[in-house]
Enzyme design. Structure first.
Site, PDB file in Angstrom:
ATOM      1  N   GLY A  14      31.247  54.407  58.939  1.00 56.18           N
ATOM      2  CA  GLY A  14      32.420  53.774  58.341  1.00 56.18           C
ATOM      3  C   GLY A  14      33.460  54.803  57.927  1.00 56.18           C
ATOM      4  O   GLY A  14      33.173  55.698  57.129  1.00 56.18           O
ATOM      5  N   GLY A  16      36.174  54.089  56.268  1.00 57.23           N
ATOM      6  CA  GLY A  16      36.988  53.484  55.219  1.00 57.23           C
ATOM      7  C   GLY A  16      37.075  54.446  54.038  1.00 57.23           C
ATOM      8  O   GLY A  16      36.776  55.639  54.154  1.00 57.23           O
ATOM      9  N   PHE A  17      37.444  53.898  52.884  1.00 58.13           N
ATOM     10  CA  PHE A  17      37.618  54.760  51.705  1.00 58.13           C
ATOM     11  C   PHE A  17      36.325  55.493  51.352  1.00 58.13           C
ATOM     12  O   PHE A  17      36.345  56.674  51.031  1.00 58.13           O
ATOM     13  CB  PHE A  17      38.052  53.908  50.511  1.00 58.13           C
ATOM     14  CG  PHE A  17      39.450  53.401  50.616  1.00 58.13           C
ATOM     15  CD1 PHE A  17      40.527  54.260  50.483  1.00 58.13           C
ATOM     16  CD2 PHE A  17      39.705  52.058  50.846  1.00 58.13           C
ATOM     17  CE1 PHE A  17      41.830  53.795  50.576  1.00 58.13           C
ATOM     18  CE2 PHE A  17      41.008  51.571  50.937  1.00 58.13           C
ATOM     19  CZ  PHE A  17      42.068  52.444  50.807  1.00 58.13           C
ATOM     20  N   GLY A  18      35.192  54.782  51.400  1.00 54.80           N
ATOM     21  CA  GLY A  18      33.926  55.386  51.001  1.00 54.80           C
ATOM     22  C   GLY A  18      33.474  56.460  51.976  1.00 54.80           C
ATOM     23  O   GLY A  18      33.080  57.565  51.574  1.00 54.80           O
ATOM     24  N   VAL A  82      27.911  50.556  65.114  1.00 54.58           N
ATOM     25  CA  VAL A  82      26.499  50.695  64.762  1.00 54.58           C
ATOM     26  C   VAL A  82      25.895  49.302  64.657  1.00 54.58           C
ATOM     27  O   VAL A  82      26.427  48.439  63.954  1.00 54.58           O
ATOM     28  CB  VAL A  82      26.347  51.461  63.429  1.00 54.58           C
ATOM     29  CG1 VAL A  82      24.893  51.485  62.981  1.00 54.58           C
ATOM     30  CG2 VAL A  82      26.888  52.872  63.577  1.00 54.58           C
ATOM     31  N   GLU A 173      49.261  38.660  46.403  1.00 54.80           N
ATOM     32  CA  GLU A 173      50.206  39.570  47.069  1.00 54.80           C
ATOM     33  C   GLU A 173      50.729  38.947  48.362  1.00 54.80           C
ATOM     34  O   GLU A 173      51.914  39.036  48.680  1.00 54.80           O
ATOM     35  CB  GLU A 173      49.527  40.917  47.331  1.00 54.80           C
ATOM     36  CG  GLU A 173      49.227  41.645  46.016  1.00 54.80           C
ATOM     37  CD  GLU A 173      48.689  43.057  46.197  1.00 54.80           C
ATOM     38  OE1 GLU A 173      48.137  43.357  47.277  1.00 54.80           O
ATOM     39  OE2 GLU A 173      48.830  43.856  45.252  1.00 54.80           O
ATOM     40  N   ASP A 303      32.010  48.776  49.558  1.00 54.71           N
ATOM     41  CA  ASP A 303      31.835  47.314  49.629  1.00 54.71           C
ATOM     42  C   ASP A 303      30.492  46.882  50.208  1.00 54.71           C
ATOM     43  O   ASP A 303      30.093  45.737  50.037  1.00 54.71           O
ATOM     44  CB  ASP A 303      32.934  46.703  50.514  1.00 54.71           C
ATOM     45  CG  ASP A 303      34.272  46.604  49.800  1.00 54.71           C
ATOM     46  OD1 ASP A 303      34.365  47.054  48.648  1.00 54.71           O
ATOM     47  OD2 ASP A 303      35.222  46.075  50.405  1.00 54.71           O
ATOM     48  N   ALA A 319      38.944  49.812  46.114  1.00 54.23           N
ATOM     49  CA  ALA A 319      39.029  51.117  46.765  1.00 54.23           C
ATOM     50  C   ALA A 319      38.441  52.239  45.896  1.00 54.23           C
ATOM     51  O   ALA A 319      37.724  53.111  46.403  1.00 54.23           O
ATOM     52  CB  ALA A 319      40.488  51.411  47.097  1.00 54.23           C
ATOM     53  N   GLN A 320      38.719  52.213  44.585  1.00 57.62           N
ATOM     54  CA  GLN A 320      38.247  53.311  43.733  1.00 57.62           C
ATOM     55  C   GLN A 320      36.720  53.365  43.656  1.00 57.62           C
ATOM     56  O   GLN A 320      36.133  54.442  43.586  1.00 57.62           O
ATOM     57  CB  GLN A 320      38.834  53.176  42.321  1.00 57.62           C
ATOM     58  CG  GLN A 320      40.192  53.843  42.173  1.00 57.62           C
ATOM     59  CD  GLN A 320      40.168  55.331  42.522  1.00 57.62           C
ATOM     60  OE1 GLN A 320      39.201  56.045  42.272  1.00 57.62           O
ATOM     61  NE2 GLN A 320      41.238  55.800  43.117  1.00 57.62           N
TER      62      GLN A 320
HETATM   63  C1  FAD Z   1      43.794  42.671  52.234  1.00 59.47           C
HETATM   64  C2  FAD Z   1      43.069  43.563  51.252  1.00 59.47           C
HETATM   65  C3  FAD Z   1      43.753  44.074  50.160  1.00 59.47           C
HETATM   66  C4  FAD Z   1      43.099  44.899  49.254  1.00 59.47           C
HETATM   67  N1  FAD Z   1      43.803  45.399  48.202  1.00 59.47           N
HETATM   68  C5  FAD Z   1      43.197  46.262  47.365  1.00 59.47           C
HETATM   69  C6  FAD Z   1      43.938  46.872  46.308  1.00 59.47           C
HETATM   70  O1  FAD Z   1      45.134  46.607  46.142  1.00 59.47           O
HETATM   71  N2  FAD Z   1      43.290  47.760  45.508  1.00 59.47           N
HETATM   72  C7  FAD Z   1      41.973  48.065  45.687  1.00 59.47           C
HETATM   73  O2  FAD Z   1      41.435  48.890  44.952  1.00 59.47           O
HETATM   74  N3  FAD Z   1      41.251  47.502  46.656  1.00 59.47           N
HETATM   75  C8  FAD Z   1      41.829  46.614  47.507  1.00 59.47           C
HETATM   76  N4  FAD Z   1      41.117  46.047  48.516  1.00 59.47           N
HETATM   77  C9  FAD Z   1      39.674  46.354  48.622  1.00 59.47           C
HETATM   78  C10 FAD Z   1      39.447  47.698  49.254  1.00 59.47           C
HETATM   79  O3  FAD Z   1      40.278  47.867  50.380  1.00 59.47           O
HETATM   80  C11 FAD Z   1      37.992  47.815  49.631  1.00 59.47           C
HETATM   81  O4  FAD Z   1      37.224  47.693  48.456  1.00 59.47           O
HETATM   82  C12 FAD Z   1      37.706  49.152  50.286  1.00 59.47           C
HETATM   83  O5  FAD Z   1      38.393  49.250  51.512  1.00 59.47           O
HETATM   84  C13 FAD Z   1      36.209  49.335  50.519  1.00 59.47           C
HETATM   85  O6  FAD Z   1      36.008  50.576  51.131  1.00 59.47           O
HETATM   86  P1  FAD Z   1      34.743  50.809  52.057  1.00 59.47           P
HETATM   87  O7  FAD Z   1      34.798  52.241  52.478  1.00 59.47           O
HETATM   88  O8  FAD Z   1      33.531  50.318  51.402  1.00 59.47           O
HETATM   89  O9  FAD Z   1      34.960  49.848  53.321  1.00 59.47           O
HETATM   90  P2  FAD Z   1      36.196  49.710  54.301  1.00 59.47           P
HETATM   91  O10 FAD Z   1      37.400  50.357  53.780  1.00 59.47           O
HETATM   92  O11 FAD Z   1      36.230  48.265  54.649  1.00 59.47           O
HETATM   93  O12 FAD Z   1      35.724  50.542  55.582  1.00 59.47           O
HETATM   94  C14 FAD Z   1      34.616  50.167  56.346  1.00 59.47           C
HETATM   95  C15 FAD Z   1      34.732  50.830  57.697  1.00 59.47           C
HETATM   96  O13 FAD Z   1      33.512  50.628  58.389  1.00 59.47           O
HETATM   97  C16 FAD Z   1      33.773  50.294  59.720  1.00 59.47           C
HETATM   98  N5  FAD Z   1      32.653  49.497  60.205  1.00 59.47           N
HETATM   99  C17 FAD Z   1      32.229  48.297  59.749  1.00 59.47           C
HETATM  100  N6  FAD Z   1      31.124  47.908  60.395  1.00 59.47           N
HETATM  101  C18 FAD Z   1      30.831  48.898  61.273  1.00 59.47           C
HETATM  102  C19 FAD Z   1      29.814  49.081  62.238  1.00 59.47           C
HETATM  103  N7  FAD Z   1      28.837  48.181  62.395  1.00 59.47           N
HETATM  104  N8  FAD Z   1      29.832  50.197  62.992  1.00 59.47           N
HETATM  105  C20 FAD Z   1      30.812  51.126  62.829  1.00 59.47           C
HETATM  106  N9  FAD Z   1      31.793  51.003  61.932  1.00 59.47           N
HETATM  107  C21 FAD Z   1      31.808  49.908  61.162  1.00 59.47           C
HETATM  108  C22 FAD Z   1      35.096  49.522  59.686  1.00 59.47           C
HETATM  109  O14 FAD Z   1      35.753  49.607  60.929  1.00 59.47           O
HETATM  110  C23 FAD Z   1      35.835  50.254  58.565  1.00 59.47           C
HETATM  111  O15 FAD Z   1      36.630  51.293  59.061  1.00 59.47           O
HETATM  112  C24 FAD Z   1      41.731  45.217  49.439  1.00 59.47           C
HETATM  113  C25 FAD Z   1      41.048  44.705  50.541  1.00 59.47           C
HETATM  114  C26 FAD Z   1      41.717  43.883  51.439  1.00 59.47           C
HETATM  115  C27 FAD Z   1      40.965  43.348  52.629  1.00 59.47           C
END
Ligand code: FAD
Length: 423
Positions: A14, A16-18, A82, A173, A303, A319-320
């Protein structure tokens, strides 16, 4: 290449932020990191609603994953999905069959929309979890306006009605952004359409919007949105969805071609394949140090995981939490490599904010500070620019925001080819 490496291998699933935070925390560690994502880019999800409402281009909120780590030589990137993890053999499996072994694993694959089994949501609703979702929604809404210009009588059948299920920050939003798009921009594009008949409706089960914010801020968001023309229905949920209408739990029916589902998320399906303990929403129930119980070499962050803060309150899907969790996971891997014990994750709550539209946002910051109105809005703009990845993205977003602000225009009103309406 990671495949011929003999160093300790950390696989991070992933970007994403994490995931990004975990990889960065491993910059100086004597390990090879393989970052895996189904897409070749990181998505800045908090600004997806602006892509959906034509305020930003898709490119503005995404950044190529390989580009992020040019200066971190121990990182390799694999664009693969994955499909499973063999926790005993320490192997991740990719779609298509091949696999990759690991010594340490960080699971940061995020969440997906949850339809809670409500009939028709899966088939008819738009999500707002990915860049593709945002672009599809934008194209669909703009296409509805083009169709209405051809056949205005269809407006009575809900052609220009957008129903947003969920009155959390994303729903609020999006509602603010849509109503601004309709009244300030599309009104000029479609001068012959009677846009007083276009509707944005927010449907929320709870008795207030922004349920995680202080009631005073919820009230403010409700009043501001109502004043701007958004219809808000509280204490009511979606019962079922059919092509052309949404049925609500109070027995009413809203004709619409556009339902946007922001009502909840569950852990990405990968979590379910692991066979480990689950918490709410199928999230991986992690130990206090964010490791997966029974597997100290595996950490789950953001998440995809569920845990609690120092006061025992469940960690939110924001995100945080993902950024700080990812950083913690990376650091705990370093600690284990150095023979040090791991530490519990301590979340530092930097507050939360949601914008309601031009000149208005609500923000709750540490120390009980609450910002609203223009001050809240400026804080929201500044923080989102700060956390956006990449100088080019920040510059583009700043230029687009300034342009939108000064001209009330939205440049990204392009209808993508080959995108069919979902409802
Ligand atoms: C529309 C929207 C608005 C938001 N607004 C806010 C906000 O204003 N403030 C805030 O703090 N939070 C906000 N959030 C929440 C925040 O974005 C999430 O909590 C954060 O992105 C979680 O980070 P993460 O790294 O856990 O997952 P994500 O950022 O979702 O990243 C997960 C990554 O894993 C990848 N992935 C998933 N499954 C697989 C797989 N099987 N194989 C390979 N790759 C995979 C995805 O492609 C993605 O790149 C918002 C979320 C959304 C959807």
């Amino acid at each position: 290449m990671a495949g011929v490496s003999h160093r300790h291998r950390v696989v991070v699933v992933g970007a994403g932020f994490g995931g990004l935070a975990a990889v960065k925390a491993l910059a100086d560690a004597p390990v090879d990191v393989v970052l895996v994502d189904a897409n070749n880019f990181h998505t800045f999800q908090p600004l997806l609603y602006q892509v959906a409402t034509a305020g930003l281009d898709a490119d503005d909120v995404a950044f190529p994953a390989r580009g992020i780590f040019h200066r971190q030589p121990n990182v390799d990137f694999r664009m693969r999905r994955v499909t499973g993890v063999d926790l005993d053999q320490r192997v991740v499996t990719f779609e298509g069959g091949d696999d990759l072994g690991y010594d340490h694993l960080v699971l940061a694959a995020g969440a997906v929309s949850a339809d809670y089994g409500i009939p028709g949501v899966n088939e008819h609703a738009f999500g707002l979890k990915s860049l593709a979702d945002a672009v599809a929604l934008r194209s669909h809404v703009l296409r509805c306006f083009e169709d209405a210009a051809d056949e205005p009588q269809l407006i009575d059948d809900g052609l220009l009605t957008v129903v947003i299920a969920g009155g959390g920050p994303t729903g609020v939003e999006l509602a603010g952004g849509l109503v601004e798009l309709f009244t300030k921009v599309l009104r000029k594009d479609f001068p012959t359409l009677d846009l007083r008949r276009a509707r944005v409706v927010v449907v929320e089960m709870a008795d207030r919007l922004l349920g995680t914010f202080a009631p005073r801020l919820s009230g403010r968001a409700r009043r501001t949105l109502s004043r701007r023309g958004v219809e808000i229905m509280l204490g009511v949920g979606v019962e079922k969805v059919e092509g052309g209408a949404v049925h609500l739990t109070d027995g009413s029916r809203i004709p619409t071609r556009t339902l946007v589902w922001t009502a909840g998320v569950v852990a990405t399906p990968l979590a379910r394949t692991l066979g480990v303990a689950e918490g709410a929403g199928g999230r991986i129930a992690v130990a206090p140090d964010l490791s997966v119980p029974g597997h100290p070499e595996v950490f789950a962050v953001g998440d995809i995981a569920t845990g609690s803060d120092a006061k025992g309150r469940p960690l939110q899907g924001v995100a945080q939490v993902a950024i700080q969790g990812g950083r913690h996971g990376g650091r705990m891997i370093c600690a284990q490599l150095e023979g040090r014990p791991t530490k519990p994750f301590r979340y530092y709550d930097k507050g939360s904010m949601a914008t309601i539209g031009r000149h208005d946002a609500v923000a709750e910051l540490p120390g009980g500070i609450r910002l609203t109105g223009t001050l809240g809005w400026l804080a929201w703009l500044g923080l989102h620019l700060l956390y956006l990845i990449g100088f080019r993205n920040r510059a583009n977003v700043l230029v687009n925001w300034t342009w939108n602000y000064l001209t009330y225009d939205r440049g990204s009103r392009i209808i993508g080819e080959d995108i069919d309406s979902v409802t």
